[in-house]
Motif scaffolding. Structure first.
Motif, PDB file in Angstrom:
ATOM      1  N   ASP A   1      -3.281 -64.930  26.106  1.00  0.00           N
ATOM      2  CA  ASP A   1      -1.941 -64.803  25.530  1.00  0.00           C
ATOM      3  C   ASP A   1      -1.571 -66.021  24.687  1.00  0.00           C
ATOM      4  O   ASP A   1      -0.908 -65.898  23.654  1.00  0.00           O
ATOM      5  CB  ASP A   1      -0.914 -64.603  26.644  1.00  0.00           C
ATOM      6  CG  ASP A   1      -0.925 -63.188  27.213  1.00  0.00           C
ATOM      7  OD1 ASP A   1      -1.406 -62.276  26.518  1.00  0.00           O
ATOM      8  OD2 ASP A   1      -0.469 -63.003  28.360  1.00  0.00           O
TER       9      ASP A   1
ATOM     10  N   ALA B   1      -3.331 -65.752  21.380  1.00  0.00           N
ATOM     11  CA  ALA B   1      -2.659 -64.749  20.550  1.00  0.00           C
ATOM     12  C   ALA B   1      -1.350 -65.303  19.986  1.00  0.00           C
ATOM     13  O   ALA B   1      -1.002 -65.049  18.825  1.00  0.00           O
ATOM     14  CB  ALA B   1      -2.407 -63.492  21.369  1.00  0.00           C
ATOM     15  N   GLU B   2      -0.632 -66.059  20.796  1.00  0.00           N
ATOM     16  CA  GLU B   2       0.610 -66.679  20.336  1.00  0.00           C
ATOM     17  C   GLU B   2       0.342 -67.655  19.193  1.00  0.00           C
ATOM     18  O   GLU B   2       1.129 -67.749  18.236  1.00  0.00           O
ATOM     19  CB  GLU B   2       1.271 -67.407  21.505  1.00  0.00           C
ATOM     20  CG  GLU B   2       2.560 -68.123  21.165  1.00  0.00           C
ATOM     21  CD  GLU B   2       3.095 -68.927  22.341  1.00  0.00           C
ATOM     22  OE1 GLU B   2       3.787 -69.932  22.099  1.00  0.00           O
ATOM     23  OE2 GLU B   2       2.804 -68.561  23.488  1.00  0.00           O
TER      24      GLU B   2
ATOM     25  N   ARG C   1      -1.479 -55.229  26.804  1.00  0.00           N
ATOM     26  CA  ARG C   1      -1.157 -56.350  25.908  1.00  0.00           C
ATOM     27  C   ARG C   1      -0.308 -55.875  24.726  1.00  0.00           C
ATOM     28  O   ARG C   1      -0.417 -54.737  24.273  1.00  0.00           O
ATOM     29  CB  ARG C   1      -2.444 -57.013  25.409  1.00  0.00           C
ATOM     30  CG  ARG C   1      -3.297 -56.117  24.540  1.00  0.00           C
ATOM     31  CD  ARG C   1      -4.675 -56.713  24.284  1.00  0.00           C
ATOM     32  NE  ARG C   1      -5.524 -55.816  23.520  1.00  0.00           N
ATOM     33  CZ  ARG C   1      -6.220 -54.823  24.044  1.00  0.00           C
ATOM     34  NH1 ARG C   1      -6.166 -54.586  25.345  1.00  0.00           N
ATOM     35  NH2 ARG C   1      -6.971 -54.053  23.276  1.00  0.00           N
TER      36      ARG C   1
ATOM     37  N   TRP D   1       0.094 -57.729  21.393  1.00  0.00           N
ATOM     38  CA  TRP D   1      -0.168 -58.813  20.453  1.00  0.00           C
ATOM     39  C   TRP D   1       0.135 -58.337  19.035  1.00  0.00           C
ATOM     40  O   TRP D   1      -0.413 -57.317  18.586  1.00  0.00           O
ATOM     41  CB  TRP D   1      -1.622 -59.251  20.535  1.00  0.00           C
ATOM     42  CG  TRP D   1      -2.010 -59.896  21.835  1.00  0.00           C
ATOM     43  CD1 TRP D   1      -1.185 -60.388  22.788  1.00  0.00           C
ATOM     44  CD2 TRP D   1      -3.352 -60.114  22.302  1.00  0.00           C
ATOM     45  NE1 TRP D   1      -1.911 -60.908  23.828  1.00  0.00           N
ATOM     46  CE2 TRP D   1      -3.251 -60.764  23.565  1.00  0.00           C
ATOM     47  CE3 TRP D   1      -4.609 -59.849  21.797  1.00  0.00           C
ATOM     48  CZ2 TRP D   1      -4.360 -61.124  24.302  1.00  0.00           C
ATOM     49  CZ3 TRP D   1      -5.725 -60.211  22.526  1.00  0.00           C
ATOM     50  CH2 TRP D   1      -5.595 -60.845  23.770  1.00  0.00           C
TER      51      TRP D   1
ATOM     52  N   SER E   1      -3.365 -60.653  16.881  1.00  0.00           N
ATOM     53  CA  SER E   1      -4.693 -60.852  17.449  1.00  0.00           C
ATOM     54  C   SER E   1      -5.276 -59.550  17.984  1.00  0.00           C
ATOM     55  O   SER E   1      -4.550 -58.643  18.400  1.00  0.00           O
ATOM     56  CB  SER E   1      -4.648 -61.892  18.572  1.00  0.00           C
ATOM     57  OG  SER E   1      -4.113 -63.112  18.110  1.00  0.00           O
TER      58      SER E   1
END
Length: 539
Positions: free
Chosen positions: A41, A44-45, A72, A74, A77
């Protein structure tokens, strides 16, 4: 043949992170499923394009990770599963390993195959044409099931040097089957940047409309250099890990590669300015998840990456940071650090005063500045080091300017160490006498060693006067022998890090007596905490 170079700013380089797969193979690192979820995560952030989560079906942990990642959300990503070609003698559709990849819930896959003829005949034990069939069959079947398939050409650079024709045939087999990208792997980490650049340029020439990637290992300390050379030669996907973790000597370090590509080559990695400023915190976060101490000298993000110790350097960056800094540290979430040492000059002390908000109008000829410089040099000559002891240095400056009134003073302490019998644990007790204002207090305490007993006694004596000290604790304690030739008579330096849950600060003490050195550092730590609190003795 020269490396094909692309004009700066005209191409987008895709970032492929394999921290959760290749990075987890680092000796001493064992990510839990929760660790992997949190790292994924965070990646991805930050804005990584492709996040390789692991090899589903190869271990229960990786299978559980992919199962928990199904929900998820995202925005940018994409999650990839990693695996190998179908086993020799099996069709791709009947291979259980490939089926695990398809059923993982990932957005796509990255699969590896042999591109070095030596590996085909010796490791796999099959004929060269059969390997080409395996690659074509596996990639083709996966592409029928999933939108994205990348092919990692394992040992490509070694294979190309030994048999360039066959190495290219492997790439053609993958590409003709529908591979979305061909990744050239320096699996043994033995290639050199100029060789990588030449070979990548040749591959780009043979596959002009195909995404070419680089996957470098760091066995020659060249993984970052090889990745940058590949990008300069036309590779538009770079694989690596955060902080360069990975088996043996590690993988290419994305924390260095990303700013080099964007700031030095002008290649867009898809990371905007705001997210680039999170690079340092991302590096520290992965270190925390890996239970590793940060490398303080790590380029771009390390504590000392923009540290200046010499007085000349400190003076120069005060005038123009470009004189001794290749980029603005704020661009990558770091900051300038002015270190205090026996090389300190007027500019160093003035910069430190500015950082602390102390008398910014003092010039270099002010007696307080000269006194502080002289005192620093005297103490460093005795073994003090203020690079990790900013609190002690601030107290030193304040004392030099006659602006510090101690919150307590030591009359004396006595240490008793007692051990009875070989098997019994030793007992330490300290009796300490302090003066707080006009009052004198004597307190004793025990501990599991003389330093712990001293810490307990100091707190017991002061908490009745300064209750705020109850929330202060030590987070690190280091002892360094300074004069080893003197054996047990050697001088020692004690560095302590303390916190009150909000701020952190470091202090230092030096003496031939370790308990005395510890007291100096402990006393500074307490004095600094009381100064932060603007404390007044309780009635």
């Amino acid at each position: 043949m020269t490396a094909r170079e692309h004009s700066p700013g005209t191409d987008r380089v895709q970032l492929f992170d394999t921290t959760l797969r290749d990075g987890s193979q680092t000796a001493g690192i064992n990510f839990s499923v929760e660790d992997k979820l949190r790292i994924a995560d965070r990646l991805a952030e930050f804005g990584i394009d492709w996040i390789e989560g692991g090899w589903p079906g190869a271990s229960p942990k990786d299978s559980q990770f992919f199962e928990q990642m199904r929900g998820r959300r995202w925005p940018k990503s994409r999650l990839l599963a990693f695996g190998s070609m179908a086993r020799p003698g099996k069709s791709a559709s009947a291979d259980p390993g490939l089926r695990h990849l398809v059923e993982s819930g990932a957005d796509g896959v990255c699969v590896f195959g042999k591109s070095w003829d030596l590996h085909v005949t010796k490791a796999l034990g099959i004929e060269l044409p059969e390997n080409l069939d395996l690659v074509h069959d596996s990639v083709g079947w996966l592409k029928e099931q999933l939108p994205t398939v990348f092919f990692d050409a394992e040992h490509f650079f070694d294979g190309y040097r030994d048999n360039p024709g066959y190495a290219l045939e492997v790439l053609k087999a993958a590409r003709s089957a529908g591979a979305d990208g061909l990744v050239l792997c320096d699996t043994n980490g033995g290639s050199l940047p100029f060789t990588v650049a030449e070979i990548v340029a040749e591959v780009v020439h043979h596959f002009p409309d195909t995404l070419i990637g680089i996957h470098a290992h760091n066995d020659c300390e060249l993984a970052v250099a090889n990745s940058v050379a590949a990008a300069r030669a036309g590779a538009r996907m770079v694989q690596g890990t955060i902080n360069g973790i990975g088996e043996r000597c590690g993988n290419a370090n994305l924390v260095s590669i990303i700013p080099v590509l964007q700031f030095k080559l002008g290649l867009d990695c898809g990371i905007d300015a705001a997210h680039m400023q999170q690079l340092g915190s991302l590096s520290r976060f992965v270190n925390e998840m890996a239970n590793r101490l940060p490398w303080q000298h790590q380029p771009f993000v390390g504590l000392n990456a923009f540290a200046h110790k010499g007085g000349i350097h400190a003076s120069a960056v005060r005038k123009d940071s470009r004189l001794y800094e290749h980029i603005d540290p704020a661009l990558v979430g770091n900051e300038r650090l002015i270190l205090v040492s026996d090389q300190a000059g007027k500019s160093t002390v003035q910069l430190k005063m500015a950082e602390m908000g102390l008398d910014l109008n003092l010039d270099g000829n002010d007696p307080a500045v000269r006194k502080a410089i002289q005192r620093v040099k005297e103490l460093e000559n005795r073994g003090f080091a203020y690079e990790g002891a900013e609190a002690s240095f601030q107290l030193l400056l304040l004392k030099a300017m006659d602006r510090f009134q101690p919150y307590f003073e030591l009359d004396g302490f006595r240490v008793i160490d007692e051990k009875q019998g070989h098997e019994e644990e030793p007992i330490s007790e300290v009796c300490i006498t302090l003066r707080v204002g006009q009052q004198t207090t004597t307190t004793s305490a025990r501990g599991n060693g003389p330093v712990n007993a001293l810490d307990n006694a100091l707190r017991n004596a002061l908490i009745p006067y300064y209750p705020g000290l109850a929330g202060m604790r030590l987070t690190d304690f280091k002892v360094r022998v300074l004069t080893t030739q003197q054996a047990t008579r050697a001088m020692v330096r004690v560095l302590i890090e303390s916190t009150d849950g909000q701020a952190k600060w470091g202090t230092v003490g030096v003496s031939a007596n370790m308990v005395d050195a510890s007291y100096q550092a402990l006393a500074d730590a307490v004095q600094y905490k009381l100064m932060l609190d603007k404390a007044s003795p309780a009635a």
